[in-house]
Design an enzyme around this catalytic site. Structure first.
Site, PDB file in Angstrom:
ATOM      1  N   LYS A  54      44.244   5.324  47.243  1.00  0.00           N
ATOM      2  CA  LYS A  54      43.410   5.743  46.099  1.00  0.00           C
ATOM      3  C   LYS A  54      44.222   6.327  44.952  1.00  0.00           C
ATOM      4  O   LYS A  54      43.866   6.145  43.791  1.00  0.00           O
ATOM      5  CB  LYS A  54      42.348   6.755  46.554  1.00  0.00           C
ATOM      6  CG  LYS A  54      41.260   6.141  47.427  1.00  0.00           C
ATOM      7  CD  LYS A  54      40.186   7.166  47.737  1.00  0.00           C
ATOM      8  CE  LYS A  54      39.234   6.651  48.796  1.00  0.00           C
ATOM      9  NZ  LYS A  54      38.155   7.611  49.084  1.00  0.00           N
TER      10      LYS A  54
ATOM     11  N   SER B 157      36.328  -0.921  58.838  1.00  0.00           N
ATOM     12  CA  SER B 157      35.526  -0.613  57.644  1.00  0.00           C
ATOM     13  C   SER B 157      34.105  -1.163  57.765  1.00  0.00           C
ATOM     14  O   SER B 157      33.896  -2.312  58.163  1.00  0.00           O
ATOM     15  CB  SER B 157      36.191  -1.218  56.410  1.00  0.00           C
ATOM     16  OG  SER B 157      35.342  -1.050  55.292  1.00  0.00           O
TER      17      SER B 157
ATOM     18  N   ARG C 287      43.888  25.592  54.786  1.00  0.00           N
ATOM     19  CA  ARG C 287      44.997  26.070  55.602  1.00  0.00           C
ATOM     20  C   ARG C 287      46.178  26.412  54.690  1.00  0.00           C
ATOM     21  O   ARG C 287      46.746  27.491  54.770  1.00  0.00           O
ATOM     22  CB  ARG C 287      45.345  24.929  56.575  1.00  0.00           C
ATOM     23  CG  ARG C 287      46.242  25.251  57.701  1.00  0.00           C
ATOM     24  CD  ARG C 287      46.250  24.095  58.666  1.00  0.00           C
ATOM     25  NE  ARG C 287      46.645  22.820  58.054  1.00  0.00           N
ATOM     26  CZ  ARG C 287      46.696  21.664  58.690  1.00  0.00           C
ATOM     27  NH1 ARG C 287      46.361  21.604  59.973  1.00  0.00           N
ATOM     28  NH2 ARG C 287      47.057  20.560  58.071  1.00  0.00           N
TER      29      ARG C 287
ATOM     30  N   THR D 125      40.545   2.172  49.607  1.00  0.00           N
ATOM     31  CA  THR D 125      40.407   3.298  50.529  1.00  0.00           C
ATOM     32  C   THR D 125      41.788   3.755  50.989  1.00  0.00           C
ATOM     33  O   THR D 125      42.814   3.327  50.449  1.00  0.00           O
ATOM     34  CB  THR D 125      39.424   2.946  51.675  1.00  0.00           C
ATOM     35  OG1 THR D 125      39.190   4.126  52.441  1.00  0.00           O
ATOM     36  CG2 THR D 125      39.934   1.832  52.566  1.00  0.00           C
TER      37      THR D 125
HETATM   38  P1  ATR Z   1      42.435  13.451  52.408  1.00  0.00           P
HETATM   39  O1  ATR Z   1      42.749  12.304  51.514  1.00  0.00           O
HETATM   40  O2  ATR Z   1      41.602  13.101  53.612  1.00  0.00           O
HETATM   41  O3  ATR Z   1      41.887  14.616  51.675  1.00  0.00           O
HETATM   42  P2  ATR Z   1      44.868  14.920  52.576  1.00  0.00           P
HETATM   43  O4  ATR Z   1      45.036  14.891  51.096  1.00  0.00           O
HETATM   44  O5  ATR Z   1      46.045  14.714  53.452  1.00  0.00           O
HETATM   45  O6  ATR Z   1      43.823  13.856  53.053  1.00  0.00           O
HETATM   46  O7  ATR Z   1      44.164  16.322  52.944  1.00  0.00           O
HETATM   47  C1  ATR Z   1      43.807  16.646  54.257  1.00  0.00           C
HETATM   48  C2  ATR Z   1      43.105  18.004  54.236  1.00  0.00           C
HETATM   49  O8  ATR Z   1      42.688  18.331  55.561  1.00  0.00           O
HETATM   50  C3  ATR Z   1      43.977  19.147  53.787  1.00  0.00           C
HETATM   51  O9  ATR Z   1      43.159  20.111  53.163  1.00  0.00           O
HETATM   52  C4  ATR Z   1      44.531  19.660  55.117  1.00  0.00           C
HETATM   53  O10 ATR Z   1      44.973  21.001  55.083  1.00  0.00           O
HETATM   54  P3  ATR Z   1      46.454  21.345  54.507  1.00  0.00           P
HETATM   55  O11 ATR Z   1      46.350  21.170  53.036  1.00  0.00           O
HETATM   56  O12 ATR Z   1      46.686  22.730  54.912  1.00  0.00           O
HETATM   57  O13 ATR Z   1      47.372  20.360  55.178  1.00  0.00           O
HETATM   58  C5  ATR Z   1      43.295  19.552  55.950  1.00  0.00           C
HETATM   59  N1  ATR Z   1      43.536  19.505  57.401  1.00  0.00           N
HETATM   60  C6  ATR Z   1      44.035  18.459  58.118  1.00  0.00           C
HETATM   61  N2  ATR Z   1      44.066  18.756  59.437  1.00  0.00           N
HETATM   62  C7  ATR Z   1      43.570  20.020  59.561  1.00  0.00           C
HETATM   63  C8  ATR Z   1      43.337  20.900  60.667  1.00  0.00           C
HETATM   64  N3  ATR Z   1      43.611  20.519  61.932  1.00  0.00           N
HETATM   65  N4  ATR Z   1      42.802  22.108  60.411  1.00  0.00           N
HETATM   66  C9  ATR Z   1      42.507  22.482  59.155  1.00  0.00           C
HETATM   67  N5  ATR Z   1      42.715  21.712  58.069  1.00  0.00           N
HETATM   68  C10 ATR Z   1      43.229  20.491  58.272  1.00  0.00           C
END
Ligand code: ATR
Length: 271
Positions: free
Chosen positions: A65, A14, A152, A61
């Site tokens: 959260k 961090s 996605r 973090t």
């Molecule tokens: P964060 O707190 O970082 O937002 P999260 O709630 O797990 O973490 O969300 C991660 C996001 O990144 C989601 O939108 C995820 O897509 P999905 O909802 O389809 O899982 C997206 N994401 C993670 N890896 C990805 C990849 N390789 N390609 C496209 N989208 C990805």
């Protein structure tokens, strides 16, 4: 000396202690700010322990959260919208207040530091997880013409669009569905960059004046998404280091009532 900390898991990388130390020096505030790694279970007990030790406030973090949101006795409107809390205040009456400074941090970095216009612009946001939910309220408050959310898992984008539909003009869809028109601003809010991946967004979203912004940062090298944008001729592509510093500045302001300067802090971290 008033004590503050950032808690997460992992936390060793961090930058927050360095950022807050610079704010404190610049504003001549006598505070201490440390990084504390919490165990993954029992967030509440670990937090209450810091409260009983006399800490005044905590930054939260990944991955806590949402738990901080649930634990807070009082929530600011922007924390309520975000469904997540990154700033906790231990109040004199023993209650814990929760706020979220991520969205305003993003907006301030875009608008003030990078001179990006949001009002009347078309914005594409990639991803529909917690990080994106956290910034939608403040982004929509700046009145974009359209905010499209591509993900996605399309259902998650649709849910976000539904939750925020009263606040602005929002569309939701897959990368392909939303990727065939040009946007003024494209914000990557996915966690794909952790694996050095870029979400599969079609190149057509980029016009000659499109601005790209990655909510992730890398101090030394362009992030995968910034590199993707540069490779396709984007003239302006930024990572999220400024967002990190701006959300920290807003937390500092909440705790100390004084707003630190950020420009030099961002520049010094980049070096
Ligand atoms: P964060 O707190 O970082 O937002 P999260 O709630 O797990 O973490 O969300 C991660 C996001 O990144 C989601 O939108 C995820 O897509 P999905 O909802 O389809 O899982 C997206 N994401 C993670 N890896 C990805 C990849 N390789 N390609 C496209 N989208 C990805």
């Amino acid at each position: 000396m008033d004590q503050y900390a950032v808690v997460g898991h992992p936390i060793s990388h961090s930058l927050s202690p360095e950022i807050q130390a610079q704010f404190a020096a610049e504003t001549e505030q006598q505070i201490s700010y440390s990084a504390i790694q919490f165990e993954l279970d029992n967030f509440a007990d670990q937090l209450h322990e810091l409260q009983s030790q006399g800490y005044k406030g905590i930054n939260v973090t990944v991955p806590f959260k949402q738990q901080a949101f649930e634990l807070a006795d009082r929530l600011s409107p922007r924390a309520r919208d975000a469904g997540a809390v990154n700033t906790l205040i231990f109040q004199p009456d023993g209650k814990i207040a929760g706020d979220n400074t991520d969205g305003i941090g993003l907006c301030r970095d875009l608008i003030i530091n990078h001179n990006v216009l949001i009002e009347h612009r078309k914005i594409l946001i990639l991803g529909a997880g917690g990080a994106v939910r956290g910034v939608l309220g403040p982004l929509l408050a700046k009145k974009p013409r359209l905010l499209s959310i591509a993900n996605r898992t399309v259902e998650k984008a649709e849910k976000l669009a539904e939750d925020f539909s009263a606040v602005g003009n929002i569309l939701a869809g897959s990368f392909n569905e939303l990727g065939h028109e040009k946007y003024d601003l494209i914000i990557n809010g996915t966690s794909a960059g952790l694996l050095k991946e870029v979400p599969p967004v079609p190149d057509e979203v980029l016009g000659i004046n499109s601005i790209c912004y990655d909510m992730m940062y890398d101090i030394k090298n362009p992030t995968a998404f910034v590199q993707w944008a540069l490779d396709r001729g984007a003239l302006r592509a930024y990572d999220g280091l400024g967002m990190l510093v701006e959300q920290a500045a807003e937390s500092f302001y909440i705790w100390r009532g004084i707003r630190p300067q950020t420009t030099e802090v961002i520049a010094s971290l980049r070096q």
